[in-house]
Scaffold this motif. Structure first.
Motif, short mmCIF file in Angstrom:
data_model
loop_
_atom_site.label_atom_id
_atom_site.label_comp_id
_atom_site.label_asym_id
_atom_site.label_seq_id
_atom_site.Cartn_x
_atom_site.Cartn_y
_atom_site.Cartn_z
N ALA A 58 1.00 -1.35 -0.06
CA ALA A 58 -0.05 0.10 0.02
C ALA A 58 0.91 1.25 0.14
N ILE A 59 0.32 2.47 -0.48
CA ILE A 59 0.71 3.62 -0.48
C ILE A 59 0.01 4.69 0.27
N ASP A 60 0.45 5.59 1.08
CA ASP A 60 -0.32 6.33 1.71
C ASP A 60 -0.84 7.34 0.77
N PRO A 61 -2.10 8.14 1.20
CA PRO A 61 -2.71 9.04 0.24
C PRO A 61 -1.76 10.04 -0.29
N THR A 62 -0.64 10.47 0.27
CA THR A 62 -0.03 11.54 -0.24
C THR A 62 1.37 10.98 -1.31
N GLY A 63 1.31 9.72 -1.18
CA GLY A 63 2.45 9.24 -1.93
C GLY A 63 3.88 9.10 -1.28
N GLY A 64 3.91 9.45 0.20
CA GLY A 64 5.33 9.64 0.66
C GLY A 64 5.76 8.29 1.46
N GLY A 83 -3.73 -4.61 3.42
CA GLY A 83 -4.36 -4.34 1.94
C GLY A 83 -4.35 -2.70 1.61
N VAL A 84 -4.52 -2.59 0.57
CA VAL A 84 -4.62 -1.20 0.18
C VAL A 84 -5.17 -0.38 1.00
N ASP A 85 -4.89 0.92 1.11
CA ASP A 85 -5.44 2.00 1.84
C ASP A 85 -5.14 1.57 3.15
N ALA A 86 -4.24 1.00 3.66
CA ALA A 86 -4.11 0.36 5.01
C ALA A 86 -3.07 1.56 5.75
N VAL A 87 -2.52 2.58 5.07
CA VAL A 87 -1.61 3.69 5.59
C VAL A 87 -2.28 4.99 5.51
N THR A 88 -2.26 5.74 6.65
CA THR A 88 -3.17 7.04 6.76
C THR A 88 -2.04 7.93 6.06
N ALA A 89 -2.72 9.17 5.71
CA ALA A 89 -1.93 10.09 5.19
C ALA A 89 -0.74 10.63 6.21
N GLY A 90 0.40 10.74 5.81
CA GLY A 90 1.56 11.03 6.49
C GLY A 90 2.27 9.91 6.96
N GLY A 91 1.75 8.81 6.78
CA GLY A 91 2.37 7.35 7.16
C GLY A 91 2.48 7.11 8.76
N ARG A 92 1.64 7.64 9.50
CA ARG A 92 1.85 7.54 11.16
C ARG A 92 1.21 6.56 11.44
N ASN A 93 -0.16 6.03 10.86
CA ASN A 93 -0.63 4.79 11.37
C ASN A 93 -1.01 3.71 10.16
N VAL A 94 -0.82 2.55 10.52
CA VAL A 94 -0.87 1.27 9.57
C VAL A 94 -1.92 0.45 10.11
N VAL A 95 -2.70 -0.01 9.43
CA VAL A 95 -3.94 -1.07 9.65
C VAL A 95 -3.59 -2.37 9.18
N PHE A 96 -3.22 -3.43 10.09
CA PHE A 96 -2.88 -4.59 9.31
C PHE A 96 -3.85 -5.86 10.32
N GLN A 97 -3.54 -6.95 9.88
CA GLN A 97 -4.30 -8.18 10.31
C GLN A 97 -3.21 -9.26 10.83
N SER A 98 -3.56 -10.06 11.83
CA SER A 98 -2.60 -11.35 12.38
C SER A 98 -3.25 -12.02 13.11
N THR A 99 -2.80 -13.08 13.15
CA THR A 99 -3.19 -14.43 13.74
C THR A 99 -2.11 -14.61 14.96
N ALA A 100 -1.23 -13.79 14.93
CA ALA A 100 -0.10 -13.93 16.27
C ALA A 100 -0.82 -13.55 17.41
N ASP A 101 -0.57 -14.52 18.52
CA ASP A 101 -1.09 -14.32 19.77
C ASP A 101 -0.31 -13.39 20.66
N ASP A 102 0.89 -12.99 20.27
CA ASP A 102 1.69 -12.30 21.12
C ASP A 102 1.98 -10.88 20.88
N ILE A 103 1.16 -10.28 19.98
CA ILE A 103 1.04 -8.73 19.65
C ILE A 103 0.53 -8.09 20.70
#
Length: 138
Positions: free
Chosen positions: A60-66, A101-121
């Motif tokens: 994914a790329i953030d909305p600003t492309g940075g 997936g796409v759109d997983a990064v907010t503008a400015g790249g400071r927040n990222v949404v992801f998924q995981s089955t790991a039980d130690d996060i």
């Protein structure tokens, strides 16, 4: 590629002997992320140049492309990384197996949404199911 704003045509951006797959276009339409072979490229529409990010799968790329979210092809390290495309620096998003997936990064790249089955996060996560996480990077 065809630039609607100026009616200009670019292409093929991946080269005549390579096949490419598009990942995402930044919201402002200035950056195009695509995969070619085992590498990821970020094509800058304004300058007609492509920045190579070798041996990774762009996600994914953030909305600003940075900022580019990517998964290294080497599975012995972190599963998700965030690259500041201007500075060329990388930050770990997840060391545990994860996907996004796409759109997983907010503008400015400071927040990222992801998924995981790991039980130690998150301490006490014992449900054994895939969970959604938001990683805030300072």
């Amino acid at each position: 590629m065809w630039g609607r704003d100026y009616g200009s045509t670019y292409g093929p951006i991946e080269g005549q002997s390579k096949e490419a797959a598009i990942v995402q276009i930044s919201k402002d339409g200035c950056k195009v992320v695509y995969l070619s072979g085992s590498d990821t490229y970020v094509h800058d529409m304004a300058f007609g140049t492509a920045q190579l990010v070798p041996n990774v799968k762009g996600v994914a790329i953030d909305p600003t492309g940075g900022y580019l979210l990517y998964a290294p092809n080497d599975t012995t390290g972190p599963s998700l990384m965030l690259r500041d495309l201007r500075a060329g620096t990388d930050e770990v998003v997840s060391n545990q197996p994860a996907s996004a997936g796409v759109d997983a990064v907010t503008a400015g790249g400071r927040n990222v949404v992801f998924q995981s089955t790991a039980d130690d996060i998150v301490p006490g996560d014992t449900n054994g199911k895939s969970d959604v996480f938001v990683r805030h990077l300072s």
